[in-house]
Design a protein around this motif. Sequence first.
Motif, PDB file in Angstrom:
ATOM      1  N   GLN A  64       0.858  -1.183   0.000  1.00 21.49           N
ATOM      2  CA  GLN A  64       0.000   0.000   0.000  1.00 21.49           C
ATOM      3  C   GLN A  64       0.895   1.235   0.000  1.00 21.49           C
ATOM      4  O   GLN A  64       2.042   1.182   0.454  1.00 21.49           O
ATOM      5  CB  GLN A  64      -0.936   0.003   1.204  1.00 21.49           C
ATOM      6  N   VAL A  65       0.356   2.322  -0.512  1.00 21.06           N
ATOM      7  CA  VAL A  65       1.136   3.555  -0.613  1.00 21.06           C
ATOM      8  C   VAL A  65       1.107   4.275   0.731  1.00 21.06           C
ATOM      9  O   VAL A  65       0.044   4.421   1.350  1.00 21.06           O
ATOM     10  CB  VAL A  65       0.556   4.463  -1.722  1.00 21.06           C
ATOM     11  N   GLY A  66       2.289   4.701   1.178  1.00 17.74           N
ATOM     12  CA  GLY A  66       2.376   5.500   2.395  1.00 17.74           C
ATOM     13  C   GLY A  66       2.162   6.976   2.092  1.00 17.74           C
ATOM     14  O   GLY A  66       1.177   7.584   2.508  1.00 17.74           O
ATOM     15  N   ASN A  67       3.095   7.549   1.354  1.00 15.70           N
ATOM     16  CA  ASN A  67       2.934   8.947   0.932  1.00 15.70           C
ATOM     17  C   ASN A  67       3.631   9.145  -0.403  1.00 15.70           C
ATOM     18  O   ASN A  67       4.448   8.320  -0.832  1.00 15.70           O
ATOM     19  CB  ASN A  67       3.489   9.925   1.971  1.00 15.70           C
ATOM     20  N   ILE A  68       3.275  10.247  -1.062  1.00 15.25           N
ATOM     21  CA  ILE A  68       3.904  10.585  -2.345  1.00 15.25           C
ATOM     22  C   ILE A  68       4.320  12.054  -2.310  1.00 15.25           C
ATOM     23  O   ILE A  68       3.680  12.883  -1.660  1.00 15.25           O
ATOM     24  CB  ILE A  68       2.972  10.324  -3.551  1.00 15.25           C
ATOM     25  N   ASP A  69       5.415  12.353  -2.999  1.00 15.55           N
ATOM     26  CA  ASP A  69       5.917  13.729  -3.099  1.00 15.55           C
ATOM     27  C   ASP A  69       6.330  13.963  -4.540  1.00 15.55           C
ATOM     28  O   ASP A  69       7.232  13.279  -5.045  1.00 15.55           O
ATOM     29  CB  ASP A  69       7.091  13.925  -2.138  1.00 15.55           C
ATOM     30  N   LEU A  70       5.654  14.902  -5.198  1.00 15.67           N
ATOM     31  CA  LEU A  70       5.843  15.137  -6.627  1.00 15.67           C
ATOM     32  C   LEU A  70       6.345  16.554  -6.864  1.00 15.67           C
ATOM     33  O   LEU A  70       5.909  17.486  -6.182  1.00 15.67           O
ATOM     34  CB  LEU A  70       4.515  14.947  -7.367  1.00 15.67           C
ATOM     35  N   THR A  71       7.249  16.700  -7.844  1.00 21.06           N
ATOM     36  CA  THR A  71       7.742  18.027  -8.218  1.00 21.06           C
ATOM     37  C   THR A  71       7.623  18.186  -9.729  1.00 21.06           C
ATOM     38  O   THR A  71       8.112  17.338 -10.485  1.00 21.06           O
ATOM     39  CB  THR A  71       9.212  18.215  -7.794  1.00 21.06           C
ATOM     40  N   ILE A  72       6.960  19.263 -10.146  1.00 23.56           N
ATOM     41  CA  ILE A  72       6.793  19.570 -11.569  1.00 23.56           C
ATOM     42  C   ILE A  72       7.747  20.716 -11.909  1.00 23.56           C
ATOM     43  O   ILE A  72       7.798  21.722 -11.197  1.00 23.56           O
ATOM     44  CB  ILE A  72       5.345  20.006 -11.870  1.00 23.56           C
ATOM     45  N   LEU A  73       8.501  20.559 -13.009  1.00 24.26           N
ATOM     46  CA  LEU A  73       9.433  21.601 -13.456  1.00 24.26           C
ATOM     47  C   LEU A  73       8.876  22.227 -14.727  1.00 24.26           C
ATOM     48  O   LEU A  73       8.859  21.581 -15.784  1.00 24.26           O
ATOM     49  CB  LEU A  73      10.819  20.995 -13.700  1.00 24.26           C
ATOM     50  N   ALA A  74       8.395  23.457 -14.599  1.00 23.59           N
ATOM     51  CA  ALA A  74       7.752  24.137 -15.722  1.00 23.59           C
ATOM     52  C   ALA A  74       7.985  25.643 -15.594  1.00 23.59           C
ATOM     53  O   ALA A  74       7.829  26.199 -14.502  1.00 23.59           O
ATOM     54  CB  ALA A  74       6.255  23.850 -15.744  1.00 23.59           C
ATOM     55  N   GLN A  75       8.315  26.270 -16.718  1.00 31.40           N
ATOM     56  CA  GLN A  75       8.479  27.728 -16.703  1.00 31.40           C
ATOM     57  C   GLN A  75       7.130  28.432 -16.697  1.00 31.40           C
ATOM     58  O   GLN A  75       6.920  29.401 -15.984  1.00 31.40           O
ATOM     59  CB  GLN A  75       9.306  28.162 -17.920  1.00 31.40           C
ATOM     60  N   GLN A  76       6.212  27.923 -17.528  1.00 34.11           N
ATOM     61  CA  GLN A  76       4.862  28.468 -17.677  1.00 34.11           C
ATOM     62  C   GLN A  76       3.898  27.296 -17.840  1.00 34.11           C
ATOM     63  O   GLN A  76       4.311  26.258 -18.343  1.00 34.11           O
ATOM     64  CB  GLN A  76       4.771  29.357 -18.933  1.00 34.11           C
ATOM     65  N   PRO A  77       2.652  27.400 -17.555  1.00 30.89           N
ATOM     66  CA  PRO A  77       1.999  28.501 -16.842  1.00 30.89           C
ATOM     67  C   PRO A  77       2.213  28.372 -15.333  1.00 30.89           C
ATOM     68  O   PRO A  77       2.843  27.416 -14.877  1.00 30.89           O
ATOM     69  CB  PRO A  77       0.527  28.282 -17.202  1.00 30.89           C
ATOM     70  N   LYS A  78       1.659  29.305 -14.590  1.00 28.37           N
ATOM     71  CA  LYS A  78       1.694  29.222 -13.126  1.00 28.37           C
ATOM     72  C   LYS A  78       0.822  28.041 -12.690  1.00 28.37           C
ATOM     73  O   LYS A  78      -0.351  27.964 -13.047  1.00 28.37           O
ATOM     74  CB  LYS A  78       1.155  30.518 -12.514  1.00 28.37           C
ATOM     75  N   LEU A  79       1.393  27.121 -11.928  1.00 23.72           N
ATOM     76  CA  LEU A  79       0.677  25.896 -11.572  1.00 23.72           C
ATOM     77  C   LEU A  79       0.067  25.925 -10.178  1.00 23.72           C
ATOM     78  O   LEU A  79      -0.808  25.108  -9.866  1.00 23.72           O
ATOM     79  CB  LEU A  79       1.616  24.694 -11.702  1.00 23.72           C
ATOM     80  N   ARG A  80       0.514  26.850  -9.344  1.00 28.36           N
ATOM     81  CA  ARG A  80       0.067  26.826  -7.945  1.00 28.36           C
ATOM     82  C   ARG A  80      -1.461  26.791  -7.801  1.00 28.36           C
ATOM     83  O   ARG A  80      -1.974  26.033  -6.966  1.00 28.36           O
ATOM     84  CB  ARG A  80       0.658  28.005  -7.170  1.00 28.36           C
ATOM     85  N   PRO A  81      -2.222  27.560  -8.614  1.00 27.90           N
ATOM     86  CA  PRO A  81      -3.677  27.532  -8.422  1.00 27.90           C
ATOM     87  C   PRO A  81      -4.303  26.161  -8.695  1.00 27.90           C
ATOM     88  O   PRO A  81      -5.426  25.907  -8.271  1.00 27.90           O
ATOM     89  CB  PRO A  81      -4.198  28.559  -9.445  1.00 27.90           C
ATOM     90  N   HIS A  82      -3.591  25.306  -9.410  1.00 28.54           N
ATOM     91  CA  HIS A  82      -4.151  24.008  -9.813  1.00 28.54           C
ATOM     92  C   HIS A  82      -3.732  22.865  -8.891  1.00 28.54           C
ATOM     93  O   HIS A  82      -4.236  21.745  -9.017  1.00 28.54           O
ATOM     94  CB  HIS A  82      -3.725  23.695 -11.249  1.00 28.54           C
ATOM     95  N   ILE A  83      -2.804  23.140  -7.989  1.00 32.27           N
ATOM     96  CA  ILE A  83      -2.256  22.061  -7.162  1.00 32.27           C
ATOM     97  C   ILE A  83      -3.300  21.449  -6.216  1.00 32.27           C
ATOM     98  O   ILE A  83      -3.345  20.218  -6.072  1.00 32.27           O
ATOM     99  CB  ILE A  83      -0.978  22.558  -6.440  1.00 32.27           C
ATOM    100  N   PRO A  84      -4.182  22.233  -5.590  1.00 26.16           N
ATOM    101  CA  PRO A  84      -5.198  21.590  -4.732  1.00 26.16           C
ATOM    102  C   PRO A  84      -6.051  20.564  -5.487  1.00 26.16           C
ATOM    103  O   PRO A  84      -6.347  19.478  -4.952  1.00 26.16           O
ATOM    104  CB  PRO A  84      -6.040  22.770  -4.228  1.00 26.16           C
ATOM    105  N   GLN A  85      -6.420  20.877  -6.735  1.00 27.20           N
ATOM    106  CA  GLN A  85      -7.222  19.922  -7.510  1.00 27.20           C
ATOM    107  C   GLN A  85      -6.408  18.683  -7.861  1.00 27.20           C
ATOM    108  O   GLN A  85      -6.931  17.554  -7.849  1.00 27.20           O
ATOM    109  CB  GLN A  85      -7.765  20.583  -8.777  1.00 27.20           C
ATOM    110  N   MET A  86      -5.112  18.862  -8.178  1.00 24.18           N
ATOM    111  CA  MET A  86      -4.267  17.686  -8.453  1.00 24.18           C
ATOM    112  C   MET A  86      -4.227  16.769  -7.235  1.00 24.18           C
ATOM    113  O   MET A  86      -4.356  15.543  -7.359  1.00 24.18           O
ATOM    114  CB  MET A  86      -2.832  18.123  -8.796  1.00 24.18           C
ATOM    115  N   ARG A  87      -4.048  17.356  -6.046  1.00 23.92           N
ATOM    116  CA  ARG A  87      -3.979  16.546  -4.819  1.00 23.92           C
ATOM    117  C   ARG A  87      -5.296  15.805  -4.583  1.00 23.92           C
ATOM    118  O   ARG A  87      -5.305  14.635  -4.198  1.00 23.92           O
ATOM    119  CB  ARG A  87      -3.623  17.432  -3.626  1.00 23.92           C
ATOM    120  N   GLN A  88      -6.407  16.501  -4.827  1.00 26.52           N
ATOM    121  CA  GLN A  88      -7.714  15.850  -4.684  1.00 26.52           C
ATOM    122  C   GLN A  88      -7.852  14.684  -5.659  1.00 26.52           C
ATOM    123  O   GLN A  88      -8.377  13.624  -5.305  1.00 26.52           O
ATOM    124  CB  GLN A  88      -8.841  16.866  -4.931  1.00 26.52           C
TER     125      GLN A  88
END
Length: 164
Positions: free
Chosen positions: A90-114
């Motif tokens: 079973q999965v314990g935890n996950i930690d993901l890092t996205i490397l992108a110049q554009q667009p700004k991703l922060r507003p979309h991160i809560p939906q990705m986590r959901q």
Amino acid sequence: MRIGHGYDVHRLVPGRKLILGGVDIPHHLGLLGHSDADVVTHALMDALLGAAALGDIGVHFPDQDPAYAGASSLSLLGRVVELLRQAGWQVGNIDLTILAQQPKLRPHIPQMRQNYARVMGLPVDCISVKATTEEGLGFTGREQGIAAHGVVLLQPLGPGAGPG
Ligand code: MG
């Protein structure tokens, strides 16, 4: 416990959707690929399979197979989690890092986590998604592509953690 790491890159092109973490993100460029090219979900799946020493997504979902043309990477992720469960993990935890110049991703991160919480059956607080630029350097800095890293921990399924 087992640790796993995954890494993936997809090229940015006109005329494709930009899907990251299952979120359709408005942008003038999208990621090229056989599936929906969700690069961060691909890095996550490779980390999960790597932790269990079960190969990689190319083994399980070959990109020559028309069955996976345009496939939703989130649905493939659900199948990977099921493969792990069958192997006793079973999965314990996950930690993901996205490397992108554009667009700004922060507003979309809560939906990705959901999205990951829903598909993986995990609490949101076990799911980390981060985004960074590379300061204009390299292929991500030139907006030629987006890269992603994933790190995961797996735990043995406990007694009583049977199918379901
Ligand atoms: Mg990929």
